[in-house]
Structure formats: structure tokens, C-alpha cells
Design an enzyme around this catalytic site. Structure first.
Site, short mmCIF file in Angstrom:
data_model
loop_
_atom_site.label_atom_id
_atom_site.label_comp_id
_atom_site.label_asym_id
_atom_site.label_seq_id
_atom_site.Cartn_x
_atom_site.Cartn_y
_atom_site.Cartn_z
N ALA A 1 89.27 62.81 -0.13
CA ALA A 1 89.98 61.55 0.12
C ALA A 1 89.03 60.41 0.48
O ALA A 1 89.48 59.36 0.92
CB ALA A 1 91.00 61.74 1.24
N ILE A 2 87.73 60.59 0.27
CA ILE A 2 86.76 59.60 0.73
C ILE A 2 86.95 58.25 0.05
O ILE A 2 86.66 57.20 0.64
CB ILE A 2 85.31 60.12 0.55
CG1 ILE A 2 84.31 59.23 1.29
CG2 ILE A 2 84.97 60.27 -0.92
CD1 ILE A 2 84.51 59.20 2.79
N ASP A 3 87.47 58.22 -1.19
CA ASP A 3 87.73 56.93 -1.85
C ASP A 3 88.73 56.09 -1.06
O ASP A 3 88.73 54.86 -1.16
CB ASP A 3 88.30 57.16 -3.25
CG ASP A 3 87.21 57.25 -4.30
OD1 ASP A 3 86.10 56.73 -4.05
OD2 ASP A 3 87.46 57.83 -5.36
N TYR B 1 90.39 52.36 -11.51
CA TYR B 1 90.59 52.84 -10.14
C TYR B 1 90.01 51.78 -9.21
O TYR B 1 88.88 51.31 -9.41
CB TYR B 1 89.87 54.17 -9.91
CG TYR B 1 90.51 55.34 -10.62
CD1 TYR B 1 91.77 55.79 -10.25
CD2 TYR B 1 89.84 56.01 -11.64
CE1 TYR B 1 92.37 56.87 -10.89
CE2 TYR B 1 90.41 57.09 -12.29
CZ TYR B 1 91.69 57.52 -11.91
OH TYR B 1 92.27 58.57 -12.55
N ARG C 1 81.25 58.48 -16.48
CA ARG C 1 82.49 58.38 -17.22
C ARG C 1 82.59 57.04 -17.96
O ARG C 1 81.89 56.08 -17.65
CB ARG C 1 83.69 58.54 -16.28
CG ARG C 1 83.88 59.92 -15.73
CD ARG C 1 84.96 59.98 -14.67
NE ARG C 1 84.53 59.35 -13.41
CZ ARG C 1 85.29 59.25 -12.32
NH1 ARG C 1 86.53 59.73 -12.35
NH2 ARG C 1 84.83 58.68 -11.23
N GLU D 1 95.36 54.27 -9.49
CA GLU D 1 95.85 55.21 -8.48
C GLU D 1 97.18 54.82 -7.85
O GLU D 1 97.80 55.63 -7.17
CB GLU D 1 94.80 55.39 -7.37
CG GLU D 1 94.64 54.22 -6.41
CD GLU D 1 93.65 53.18 -6.89
OE1 GLU D 1 93.30 52.29 -6.10
OE2 GLU D 1 93.21 53.26 -8.07
N HIS E 1 91.02 51.61 -5.24
CA HIS E 1 90.87 52.15 -3.88
C HIS E 1 90.45 51.07 -2.89
O HIS E 1 89.57 51.27 -2.07
CB HIS E 1 89.86 53.30 -3.88
CG HIS E 1 90.23 54.45 -4.76
ND1 HIS E 1 91.28 55.30 -4.48
CD2 HIS E 1 89.69 54.89 -5.92
CE1 HIS E 1 91.37 56.22 -5.43
NE2 HIS E 1 90.43 55.99 -6.32
N LYS F 1 85.66 53.10 -12.46
CA LYS F 1 85.53 52.87 -11.03
C LYS F 1 85.65 51.39 -10.70
O LYS F 1 85.52 50.52 -11.56
CB LYS F 1 84.18 53.41 -10.53
CG LYS F 1 84.08 54.93 -10.57
CD LYS F 1 85.14 55.59 -9.70
CE LYS F 1 84.91 55.36 -8.21
NZ LYS F 1 85.97 55.97 -7.38
N ARG G 1 107.19 72.31 -0.43
CA ARG G 1 105.94 72.35 -1.18
C ARG G 1 105.22 73.67 -0.94
O ARG G 1 104.64 74.24 -1.88
CB ARG G 1 105.03 71.18 -0.77
CG ARG G 1 103.69 71.14 -1.51
CD ARG G 1 103.89 71.08 -3.01
NE ARG G 1 102.60 70.99 -3.72
CZ ARG G 1 102.47 71.10 -5.03
NH1 ARG G 1 103.55 71.29 -5.80
NH2 ARG G 1 101.28 71.02 -5.61
#
Length: 383
Positions: free
Chosen positions: A277-279, A103, A25, A127, A105, A84, A212
Site C-alpha cells: 500500500a506504499i503508493d 495511476y 512498463r 485507481e 495516487h 505512473k 470475505r
């Protein structure tokens, strides 16, 4: 008598090339660059930065941007755009006076957190930009992409050649489909369920909000099963699951560990866990970040897919979706300067994780046991 209106000087905006493995990206499309150039700003794109997303250097030059070396881009930019988080090889390029917009994280990354603090950089995380109604506008498009990729990559991991059970997600007439359990019904969870349903799987979504779940039932036309998320319900759901997708997010903080190692013993051998959700550290206790080059590993007979930059696999889609939402914020920072833009926009202010050597996002400070400083107290003049 003439009236003179103050207009901030043009800003130099750098666009870095991503060097994380298999990250294709880029943080700005040529269309986005054109908008910034039209407003008088200088856009300097690192050579080759857009190639992985289908944008040649000549396309940036055609809209008035300039290409330059990695050293020039990092050393001269006032605002640096990335996709990133900086990797270790880039830590030495962080500096006081630079605003980094990407991002991050960092709740799951102590070395990067320390590098940001020590450098004096102002680091704004896509984020954690959050609106008054709790939306995360800069995270949403990549959550959509990652959510839609999750069943696709999980289906790949379920193939026998990759260590999986050898089951087809949609089954065939006379053979039942795979059972897919999605933990979390937010943006990631909805998009994961949408694609899994489209692949004709038997889809279950677990969430903690009844409201939800009502929304999901309506949006997916009753084609999924819904259950209130609890430890017991998770244990029951994963026991006969072929794929479990972790889709739980706590903005800016470590993800909760919803599936423990002990719980893996309840699952079928060769089932697949996909940790979106690993980030943020992952929501399976046995998760650790993997890459597109080596995406899966096995623990106790369960295949884990934990690629930390899933949307990087589809950069043409991801880059365009990202620029669509980040550009208005980039334009505001460029027009006003970082300090004024942050002061004027509470959503952008929530994106500031580090500035002037201080951590200004509480969840990050808590994750590392470091001091937290409210943004207003973190030497505003340096922002």
C-alpha cells in the site's frame, strides 16, 4: 432525405515514456495502438517508450502509430497515457486542455496534487475508476501482480544477505515453514496468500469482513488460517510472523496505519514487512517509499520492503495486463471526447481527481486539507 450522424473528430493520443527509476512498463501495447488507429485516431508514442516491456518502436510503427520526441508527445497530445504519476521533472509539461490518464495516487503526494491543480489539466486516475458494484477494474490487474510479487520479494528480503532472518519460506522436512501474515483479504491479499501458500508457507490472512473470509477459505481450499482484524489480533499475529504483507486499500485515500513503530518491538529481529500500500502512503507507520535500485531498509531490526512500483519489475506481464483493462476506457474517451465519455460513464467519472484547477475526489482533498468540488460543479465545459 439524407441523415447525417455526428462523429467526433479523430483524437491525438500520446503515450509517454516512463522516467521513474526502474519503471519499465508502458501504457499501451502495439495491439492496443492498432485498435485506436483502426478507429481513425492518431497515436503518437514517445521514442523508446515500449522497449522495457519488449516493444520496439518499429512494432508501433507497423500498426500505424508514430514515434516522436518527448516534447512533441506531451505538447501535442489531447489525451496522454502513462502508467505512473508524473514526477517533478514532468510537472512543467502539464497544461490546460490535456487529459491525463494514469495511476496517480495523489492522496500521498502533495507536490503533485498542487502541480495538477495549478496546471488546469484534467487528471483521471486509474485507481479510482470504480463501478457501481464497488469494483476497481483498472487497479485490479496491478493489484494482482503486486500481490503475487509480495511473497516473492518478501522471501528475498528474508535472506540473511539482505538483512532478513535467514529463513526459507517453505521450510524443509523437519524444519517448519515461515509464517506469513497478510493484512487485508482483497485482491492484493488474496493473490499474496495464493502465492505464499504455493511457496508452502504457513499463511494467515486478517480481514474485517466475515463474508470475505468465507470467500477466501473457499477459494484457497482451507489452506490458510483466517482471523478477524483488530489491533489486538494484529499484535498477536505479527509477534511470531516472519513476514507481514500490508495489503489494505482505501480507494483514492491514504492507507490506514495498521502496524505502528511501537508494535515492531513485538516482532522477531530480521522479520520482513512488505508494504504493497506504499503508493497510498503505506499501512506501516515506519514505511517510506523505496525503489527497485534500493528496495529495503531496516527500522528497529525489522526489514522493510516498500517499492512504490512493484509491478514495474515484471513489465512484460504488467503492461499487457494493464492495456487489457484500460483500452475500453481509452477508446471511449477517444471516440466521444473526455467530457462526453465522463458524462456517459459514472465509473470513469469517479476516476477524475482534478479538473479545471479543482480537486474533484473527496479523499484527495481531505488528505491534503484542500477544498473539494463535486465534478458536476467543476466547470464541466472544461473537462
Amino acid at each position: 432525405m439524407a441523415v447525417f450522424r455526428y462523429r467526433p473528430a479523430a483524437m491525438r493520443i500520446g503515450v509517454a515514456r516512463e522516467i521513474k527509476p526502474r519503471e519499465y512498463r508502458v501504457a499501451l501495447t502495439p495491439a492496443g495502438a492498432l485498435e485506436l488507429v483502426r478507429h481513425g485516431h492518431e497515436v503518437v508514442v514517445e521514442e523508446g517508450a515500449g522497449v522495457g516491456s519488449g516493444f520496439a518502436d518499429e512494432q508501433y510503427a507497423a500498426v500505424g502509430a508514430r514515434t516522436a520526441s518527448v516534447d512533441e508527445v506531451w505538447a501535442t497530445a489531447e489525451l496522454l497515457l502513462k502508467v505512473k504519476e508524473p514526477v517533478a521533472a514532468e510537472y512543467g509539461r502539464l497544461r490546460e486542455g490535456l487529459t491525463l490518464f494514469t495511476y496517480l495516487h495523489i492522496a500521498a503526494d502533495a507536490p503533485l496534487t498542487r502541480a495538477l491543480v495549478d496546471s488546469g489539466v484534467t487528471a483521471i486516475a486509474y485507481e479510482t475508476v470504480e463501478t457501481a458494484d464497488r469494483r476497481l477494474p483498472l487497479l485490479a490487474p496491478m493489484s494482482e501482480v503486486a500481490g503475487r510479487l509480495a511473497p516473492q520479494m518478501g522471501a528475498w528480503a528474508l535472506e540473511k544477505a539482505h538483512g532478513g532472518r535467514g529463513i526459507l519460506l517453505g521450510g524443509v522436512p523437519g524444519v517448519p515453514p515461515a509464517k506469513v501474515v497478510v493484512l487485508g483479504g482483497g485482491v492484493v491479499g488474496f493473490n499474496a496468500a495464493l502465492i505464499a501458500v504455493g511457496m508452502q508457507a504457513d499463511v494467515w490472512v486478517l480481514d474485517r469482513s466475515v463474508d470475505r473470509m468465507r470467500d477466501l477459505e473457499s477459494m484457497l481450499n482451507g489452506r490458510i488460517s483466517l482471523a478477524m482484524s483488530s489491533r489486538l489480533q494484529i499484535e498477536e499475529a505479527i509477534a511470531d510472523a516472519d513476514m507481514v504483507i500490508g495489503a489494505v486499500l482505501v480507494p483514492g485515500a491514504l492507507a490506514p496505519k495498521l502496524v505502528t513503530r511501537e508494535m515492531l518491538s513485538l516482532m522477531k529481529r530480521g522479520a520482513a514487512l512488505v508494504d504493497v500500500a506504499i503508493d497510498q502512503g503505506g499501512c506501516f507507520e515506519t514505511s517510506h517509499a523505496t525503489t527497485h535500485d534500493d528496495p529495503v531498509f531496516e527500522v528497529d531490526g525489522i526489514v522493510h520492503y516498500c517499492v512504490a512500483n512493484m509491478p514495474g519489475a515484471v513489465p512484460v506481464t504488467s503492461t499487457k495486463a494493464l492495456t487489457n483493462v484500460t483500452l475500453p476506457y481509452v477508446e471511449a474517451i477517444a471516440a466521444k471526447g473526455a467530457g462526453r465519455a465522463i458524462a456517459d460513464d459514472p465509473a470513469l467519472a469517479r476516476g477524475v481527481n482534478v479538473t479545471a484547477g479543482k480537486i474533484t475526489y473527496r479523499a484527495v482533498a481531505d488528505a491534503h486539507g484542500l477544498p473539494y468540488t463535486p465534478l458536476a460543479d467543476a466547470v464541466p465545459a472544461r473537462v
